[in-house]
Design a protein around this motif. Structure first.
Motif, mmCIF file in Angstrom:
data_model
loop_
_atom_site.group_PDB
_atom_site.id
_atom_site.type_symbol
_atom_site.label_atom_id
_atom_site.label_comp_id
_atom_site.label_asym_id
_atom_site.label_seq_id
_atom_site.Cartn_x
_atom_site.Cartn_y
_atom_site.Cartn_z
ATOM 1 N N THR A 180 -4.206 3.523 0.226
ATOM 2 C CA THR A 180 -3.263 4.254 -0.615
ATOM 3 C C THR A 180 -3.886 5.546 -1.120
ATOM 4 N N VAL A 181 -5.086 5.441 -1.666
ATOM 5 C CA VAL A 181 -5.775 6.614 -2.198
ATOM 6 C C VAL A 181 -6.080 7.604 -1.081
ATOM 7 N N GLN A 182 -6.574 7.105 0.028
ATOM 8 C CA GLN A 182 -6.910 7.983 1.161
ATOM 9 C C GLN A 182 -5.684 8.745 1.648
ATOM 10 N N ARG A 183 -4.569 8.049 1.794
ATOM 11 C CA ARG A 183 -3.364 8.672 2.335
ATOM 12 C C ARG A 183 -2.849 9.779 1.425
ATOM 13 N N ILE A 184 -2.844 9.535 0.106
ATOM 14 C CA ILE A 184 -2.260 10.530 -0.782
ATOM 15 C C ILE A 184 -3.181 11.745 -0.914
ATOM 16 N N ILE A 185 -4.489 11.545 -0.800
ATOM 17 C CA ILE A 185 -5.413 12.686 -0.795
ATOM 18 C C ILE A 185 -5.193 13.534 0.450
ATOM 19 N N VAL A 186 -5.093 12.889 1.598
ATOM 20 C CA VAL A 186 -4.835 13.618 2.843
ATOM 21 C C VAL A 186 -3.499 14.344 2.767
ATOM 22 N N SER A 187 -2.506 13.707 2.134
ATOM 23 C CA SER A 187 -1.196 14.340 2.005
ATOM 24 C C SER A 187 -1.289 15.619 1.185
ATOM 25 N N GLN A 188 -2.056 15.607 0.102
ATOM 26 C CA GLN A 188 -2.194 16.835 -0.674
ATOM 27 C C GLN A 188 -2.898 17.923 0.125
ATOM 28 N N ILE A 189 -3.923 17.555 0.880
ATOM 29 C CA ILE A 189 -4.632 18.540 1.705
ATOM 30 C C ILE A 189 -3.681 19.166 2.717
ATOM 31 N N LYS A 190 -2.893 18.323 3.376
ATOM 32 C CA LYS A 190 -1.943 18.838 4.365
ATOM 33 C C LYS A 190 -0.927 19.776 3.722
ATOM 34 N N GLN A 191 -0.395 19.370 2.577
ATOM 35 C CA GLN A 191 0.602 20.204 1.917
ATOM 36 C C GLN A 191 -0.006 21.502 1.413
ATOM 37 N N ALA A 192 -1.262 21.454 0.975
ATOM 38 C CA ALA A 192 -1.932 22.666 0.499
ATOM 39 C C ALA A 192 -2.128 23.675 1.624
ATOM 40 N N TYR A 193 -2.181 23.170 2.869
ATOM 41 C CA TYR A 193 -2.369 24.054 4.021
ATOM 42 C C TYR A 193 -1.074 24.251 4.800
ATOM 43 N N GLY A 194 0.047 24.054 4.115
ATOM 44 C CA GLY A 194 1.317 24.443 4.701
ATOM 45 C C GLY A 194 2.089 23.370 5.421
ATOM 46 N N GLN A 195 1.547 22.155 5.512
ATOM 47 C CA GLN A 195 2.298 21.064 6.130
ATOM 48 C C GLN A 195 3.106 20.393 5.011
ATOM 49 N N ALA A 196 4.240 20.974 4.716
ATOM 50 C CA ALA A 196 4.965 20.663 3.489
ATOM 51 C C ALA A 196 5.331 19.194 3.348
ATOM 52 N N SER A 197 5.521 18.507 4.462
ATOM 53 C CA SER A 197 5.994 17.131 4.366
ATOM 54 C C SER A 197 4.905 16.164 3.923
ATOM 55 N N ALA A 226 0.830 -1.204 0.000
ATOM 56 C CA ALA A 226 0.000 0.000 0.000
ATOM 57 C C ALA A 226 0.866 1.256 0.000
ATOM 58 N N TYR A 227 2.018 1.204 0.680
ATOM 59 C CA TYR A 227 2.928 2.353 0.697
ATOM 60 C C TYR A 227 3.699 2.457 -0.620
ATOM 61 N N LYS A 228 4.087 1.293 -1.179
ATOM 62 C CA LYS A 228 4.732 1.316 -2.489
ATOM 63 C C LYS A 228 3.808 1.948 -3.526
ATOM 64 N N ALA A 229 2.526 1.560 -3.464
ATOM 65 C CA ALA A 229 1.559 2.096 -4.413
ATOM 66 C C ALA A 229 1.395 3.600 -4.246
ATOM 67 N N GLU A 230 1.504 4.092 -3.007
ATOM 68 C CA GLU A 230 1.411 5.531 -2.779
ATOM 69 C C GLU A 230 2.603 6.260 -3.395
ATOM 70 N N GLN A 231 3.779 5.686 -3.259
ATOM 71 C CA GLN A 231 4.963 6.281 -3.891
ATOM 72 C C GLN A 231 4.790 6.350 -5.402
ATOM 73 N N GLN A 232 4.327 5.274 -5.981
ATOM 74 C CA GLN A 232 4.148 5.227 -7.430
ATOM 75 C C GLN A 232 3.064 6.190 -7.890
ATOM 76 N N LEU A 233 1.985 6.273 -7.116
ATOM 77 C CA LEU A 233 0.898 7.178 -7.478
ATOM 78 C C LEU A 233 1.368 8.628 -7.409
ATOM 79 N N GLY A 234 2.181 8.947 -6.423
ATOM 80 C CA GLY A 234 2.755 10.283 -6.353
ATOM 81 C C GLY A 234 3.577 10.607 -7.582
ATOM 82 N N ASN A 235 4.351 9.628 -8.048
ATOM 83 C CA ASN A 235 5.147 9.834 -9.265
ATOM 84 C C ASN A 235 4.251 10.078 -10.478
ATOM 85 N N ILE A 236 3.167 9.330 -10.578
ATOM 86 C CA ILE A 236 2.238 9.494 -11.700
ATOM 87 C C ILE A 236 1.612 10.881 -11.678
#
Length: 232
Positions: free
Chosen positions: A112-129, A46-56
């Protein structure tokens, strides 16, 4: 999406404004709980898939070899995870890790999908990591993205909208003649083995129905993010 597909429809990459993505890795090796891993110290799939999805997603935002964006007018990306994978098995009957895409790996792609969506929300609000697997998916590095149609249901156990995935069992909403995944020849699985993973004709129809529902008006169960597509 191949450029030739757009060209065949007399369209260009400049006209692409929305993309649906469904990805999956074959032969996963480690689940999130570690209970079905083929070895120690493996990164869960699930984490590998998140890395790959980020690349896509970064590729969709970024560039071709000349540095220009491939889809300069892309506005929305919708991500869909796997259908039910509980019928998957190897020809020898095993349904453990090492099969094409069994459970719990198919279900965990939803995380995988849930995590990467949350990651974009966090980064959009200044949580860069964001998180350690998505990479940079803020709006400077990736397009806006969200859930697409959710296809997973627990086999023959109906979810709230009645979706089930059947494999010839007489139970719940399933009937003996309903096989939603490819089973090959049940009388000769050695020479005509079905992968028990990809949708058969009836399964493909269910996927298509979920996609159609997604782009219907909100009052009919559609996504609020596609309403601008719908003619009033």
């Amino acid at each position: 999406m191949a450029k030739r597909d757009l060209t065949n429809d007399r369209l260009s990459e400049n006209q692409v404004q929305a993309i649906f993505i469904k990805t999956a890795n074959s032969y996963p090796q480690c689940d999130l709980s570690g209970g079905h891993c083929l070895g120690t110290a493996l990164l869960p799939d699930a984490y590998k898939a998140e890395q790959q999805l980020g690349n896509i997603l970064r590729y969709l935002k970024c560039c071709k070899s000349d540095g220009t964006s491939r889809y300069p007018n892309l506005q929305q990306v919708f991500i869909t995870s796997r259908i039910y994978g509980g019928y998957v098995k190897n020809p020898n009957g095993s349904n453990k890790a090492g099969c094409l895409n069994p459970e719990p790996y198919a279900y965990e792609e939803g995380f995988t999908v849930q995590r990467i969506i949350v990651s974009q929300i966090k980064q959009a609000y200044g949580q860069a990591s964001g998180d350690q697997f998505s990479g940079a998916v803020d709006y400077n590095h990736a397009p806006w993205f969200d859930w697409g149609p959710y296809l997973w249901a627990s086999g023959d156990h109906p979810r709230s909208d009645g979706l089930v995935w059947c494999m010839g069992q007489n139970s719940g909403l399933c009937t003996q003649d309903q096989r939603d995944v490819r089973d090959g020849d049940l009388g000769d699985q050695i020479n005509f083995w079905g992968d028990f993973t990809h949708p058969a004709a009836k399964g493909a129809e269910k996927v298509a129905n979920q996609l159609v529902k997604f782009i219907k008006p909100v009052t009919q169960g559609g996504s609020p993010f596609v309403q601008s597509w719908i003619q009033k």
